[in-house]
Design a protein around this motif. Sequence first.
Motif, PDB file in Angstrom:
ATOM      1  N   UNK A   1      -1.219  28.189  52.299  1.00 10.04           N
ATOM      2  CA  UNK A   1      -0.995  27.989  50.870  1.00 10.04           C
ATOM      3  C   UNK A   1       0.397  27.409  50.674  1.00 10.04           C
ATOM      4  N   UNK A   2       0.468  26.283  49.960  1.00  8.67           N
ATOM      5  CA  UNK A   2       1.752  25.606  49.770  1.00  8.67           C
ATOM      6  C   UNK A   2       1.954  25.211  48.323  1.00  8.67           C
ATOM      7  N   UNK A   3       3.172  25.419  47.848  1.00 10.20           N
ATOM      8  CA  UNK A   3       3.539  24.955  46.514  1.00 10.20           C
ATOM      9  C   UNK A   3       4.083  23.529  46.542  1.00 10.20           C
ATOM     10  N   UNK A   4       4.326  23.005  47.743  1.00 11.61           N
ATOM     11  CA  UNK A   4       4.922  21.675  47.883  1.00 11.61           C
ATOM     12  C   UNK A   4       4.100  20.798  48.824  1.00 11.61           C
ATOM     13  N   UNK A   5       4.588  19.579  49.076  1.00  8.82           N
ATOM     14  CA  UNK A   5       3.867  18.633  49.930  1.00  8.82           C
ATOM     15  C   UNK A   5       3.610  19.226  51.306  1.00  8.82           C
ATOM     16  N   UNK A   6       2.401  18.972  51.816  1.00  7.39           N
ATOM     17  CA  UNK A   6       1.991  19.539  53.096  1.00  7.39           C
ATOM     18  C   UNK A   6       1.356  18.445  53.950  1.00  7.39           C
ATOM     19  N   UNK A   7       1.738  18.391  55.222  1.00  9.29           N
ATOM     20  CA  UNK A   7       1.191  17.426  56.168  1.00  9.29           C
ATOM     21  C   UNK A   7       0.607  18.183  57.358  1.00  9.29           C
ATOM     22  N   UNK A   8      -0.631  17.853  57.735  1.00 11.84           N
ATOM     23  CA  UNK A   8      -1.258  18.404  58.938  1.00 11.84           C
ATOM     24  C   UNK A   8      -1.387  17.267  59.943  1.00 11.84           C
ATOM     25  N   UNK A   9      -0.796  17.449  61.134  1.00 10.19           N
ATOM     26  CA  UNK A   9      -0.930  16.438  62.179  1.00 10.19           C
ATOM     27  C   UNK A   9      -0.923  17.111  63.541  1.00 10.19           C
ATOM     28  N   UNK A  10      -0.948  16.308  64.606  1.00 12.35           N
ATOM     29  CA  UNK A  10      -0.900  16.866  65.939  1.00 12.35           C
ATOM     30  C   UNK A  10      -2.075  16.465  66.805  1.00 12.35           C
ATOM     31  N   UNK A  11      -2.089  16.992  68.044  1.00  7.43           N
ATOM     32  CA  UNK A  11      -3.091  16.628  69.044  1.00  7.43           C
ATOM     33  C   UNK A  11      -4.056  17.760  69.370  1.00  7.43           C
ATOM     34  N   UNK A  12      -3.845  18.932  68.767  1.00  8.05           N
ATOM     35  CA  UNK A  12      -4.646  20.092  69.126  1.00  8.05           C
ATOM     36  C   UNK A  12      -5.711  20.432  68.105  1.00  8.05           C
ATOM     37  N   UNK A  13      -6.101  21.700  68.119  1.00 10.63           N
ATOM     38  CA  UNK A  13      -7.173  22.192  67.257  1.00 10.63           C
ATOM     39  C   UNK A  13      -6.642  23.303  66.369  1.00 10.63           C
ATOM     40  N   UNK A  14      -7.021  23.242  65.093  1.00 11.16           N
ATOM     41  CA  UNK A  14      -6.663  24.280  64.133  1.00 11.16           C
ATOM     42  C   UNK A  14      -7.956  24.852  63.557  1.00 11.16           C
TER      43      UNK A  14
END
Length: 441
Positions: free
Chosen positions: A166-179
Amino acid sequence: MKNKRVIAMLIAVAALTACGVTQATGSNNATQTSTSTSTTEAGSTVASNAVSTEDMFTERDLEQEADLSEATTLTLSDGEDISITEEGVYVISGSAKNVTITVDADDNAKVQLVLDGATITNDSDPCIYVKSADKVFVTTTESENRLAVSGTFEADGDTNTDAVIFSKDDLVINGKGTLNITSSDNGITTKDELKITGSTINIDCSGNALEAHDAINIADGTINITNCNDGLHSDDSDDDTIGSIYIAQGTFNINAKDDAIHATTTITIDGGDFTITAAEGIEGTYITVNDGNIDISASDDGVNAAAKSSNYTPTFEINGGSLKINMGQGDTDGIDSNGNIYVNGGTVDITGQSAFDYDGTAGYNGGTIIENGTETNTITNQMMGSPGGMGGPGGNMDGGDMGGQSGNTGGHGGPGGFGGRMGRPDGQTDNSGDGNTFPDA
């Protein structure tokens, strides 16, 4: 050092910017926009409002590996919350129960959380909670990471923190793995802008999988969504001028109870592979498909351009790519628009009782249209009760059942569909259908 995938993505973004393709967002959207027009064969001007990808994704957004040269390493432990108050890169590893990683930094701080084989299982609080920052990156290493909330979320004062991240501000999801995310409510929520440029993200939830107030912008990654209400959901209930979705590339497998992709203003698809099963596949006000392979199975509308934003005329426009829609039985439409439909290129392949339903104008200017296996160059207008309307082809009691060929396949104005042409016993068409015709909502 950038990997080849990131370099390719940067080149693609630059190319899109140069071409000026896609479509406009509202004036208050965080994404910079431009507007162009195209002309139909009939000479009318079609609003082809284009999203500019310039400044949409920064170089750091597209990086799939964090710079760990000055990183801080943190190990999870049961019941011990982690508080991050300074800009920096933080590597998170280990397994723990009832732990929240809280980011409460200066409003110009950029914080990067690197998940390196991290597992958090909570009863009632987010696993990651961004209270304050300029932007937060959640980056996966080549590892598997699990975040789960199993119980009822507890509010933080006036803030309903109802997502695993949960974010009140800008959020970036990146990377090489698994979430992997499991939630009793929403998966990932931001009150600002959500960007996804990498990682494999698996979400199982009862609320919305990916949720943002301002915009969801996706450059790449693999997103698998199951059991959620909406898949991608961009909306601000207090402002109908924001809430857009832009997709440049990626792989999407979405199984949603309501809408697979939902936005208040605009939805622009420039590429990607989509396998969608939902009540409605794609819903927004102005929907543009420029490229990509989209396969939709829907029980309501495959694509719905609805009047959700006062800034736009409801419109569906396809300029390239492939859109395949398989509709369920009943009062369903392949492509439903409260305004206009324009097919300028690409392939539209619809299987169902009603291919198109629109309240404004329609223009066929190129590309391929296939209805129930037959290629056509006509955008038919199947309002409720028109040919193949509610009650199915020929209705529940059509002219064929009454001794002759059904009257224009509309069935009786009652059982066959409201306003359908009545089939006469002698097989001729009677234009005095005894129902009322209503546009689909």
